[in-house]
Design an enzyme around this catalytic site. Structure first.
Site: not given
Length: 227
Positions: A16, A41, A43, A45, A75, A77, A146, A184, A186, A206-207
């Site tokens: 991500s 990925h 995202d 928003m 994705h 959102m 999610m 997706d 955590g 991601g992180s």
């Protein structure tokens, strides 16, 4: 597309870019792909459907111009969603997923995505009902569950996501359709095994990936969930 039914799809890591360094995004993306990520990925928003603003179709378009060849998993959102599909498709997206609440006509939005030659996915929040999937399963290439509330990176995995993944996995298995089950939110070396055991085969990271010092070692650790 290969329609041979196999609900044990080869598991993949979707990196991500929300957690990447935008000052040298193409470099970060290239490095994470070299380190073993299969998908990128993206995202999107809109500060309307979710309480955050990320970026528009200029980002995938720029990555394509930087000669990034990977599979782009977008994705959205965003609400409304339909008027963004064309620009993201033309910017080089391979798959576009959206939230059922973001459109009045789920079936039509899926058809719109397909009309641009992209694969189509439906994204479900932790509280979204699953019955929305039933009439459109045959149009789906991916179901995205999610495992956090959408809108921000770096959140903790919500335990109820395991039940939701298992229920989606059963729907896919019963329908005998080649639909990927993506999770997706955590996802890290601690949570990926539970998500895999619940039936997920596509893992947005991601992180836990971009925040690490060594992408290859991080991806190797994540993939231990199924090796």
């Amino acid at each position: 597309t290969n329609n041979t039914y196999n609900y044990h799809m080869k598991p993949i890591i979707a990196a991500s870019i929300l957690s990447a360094n935008f000052a040298h995004l193409a470099q970060d993306v290239h490095e994470v792909l070299m380190a073993g990520a299969e998908w990128i990925h993206i995202d999107v928003m809109d500060n309307h459907y979710v309480p955050n603003l990320s970026f528009g179709s200029l980002i995938p378009k720029s990555l394509r111009q930087a000669n990034i060849q990977a599979f782009f998993d977008v994705h959205l959102m965003t609400r409304p969603v339909d008027n963004l599909i064309e620009s993201f498709a033309k910017a080089g997206s391979n798959l576009i997923s959206f939230h059922p609440e973001a459109t009045h006509h789920i079936d039509r939005t899926l058809s719109l995505i397909k009309s641009y030659g992209c694969k189509a996915g439906l994204a479900l929040n932790i509280t979204s009902p699953l019955d929305v999937l039933d009439p459109v399963l045959d149009k789906l290439d991916l179901i995205l569950v999610m495992s956090v509330n959408p809108g921000f990176g770096n959140q903790s995995f919500l335990p109820y996501a395991k039940q939701k993944l298992a229920a989606c996995a059963k729907k896919i298995k019963d329908a005998k359709l080649p639909i990927r089950l993506e999770v997706d939110g955590g996802i890290n070396t601690h949570t990926i095994s539970a998500a895999y055991a619940a039936g997920a085969d596509t893992f947005v990271v991601g992180s836990a990936l971009f925040g690490s010092k060594d992408y290859r070692s991080s991806i190797d650790q994540l993939k231990k969930a199924w090796v």
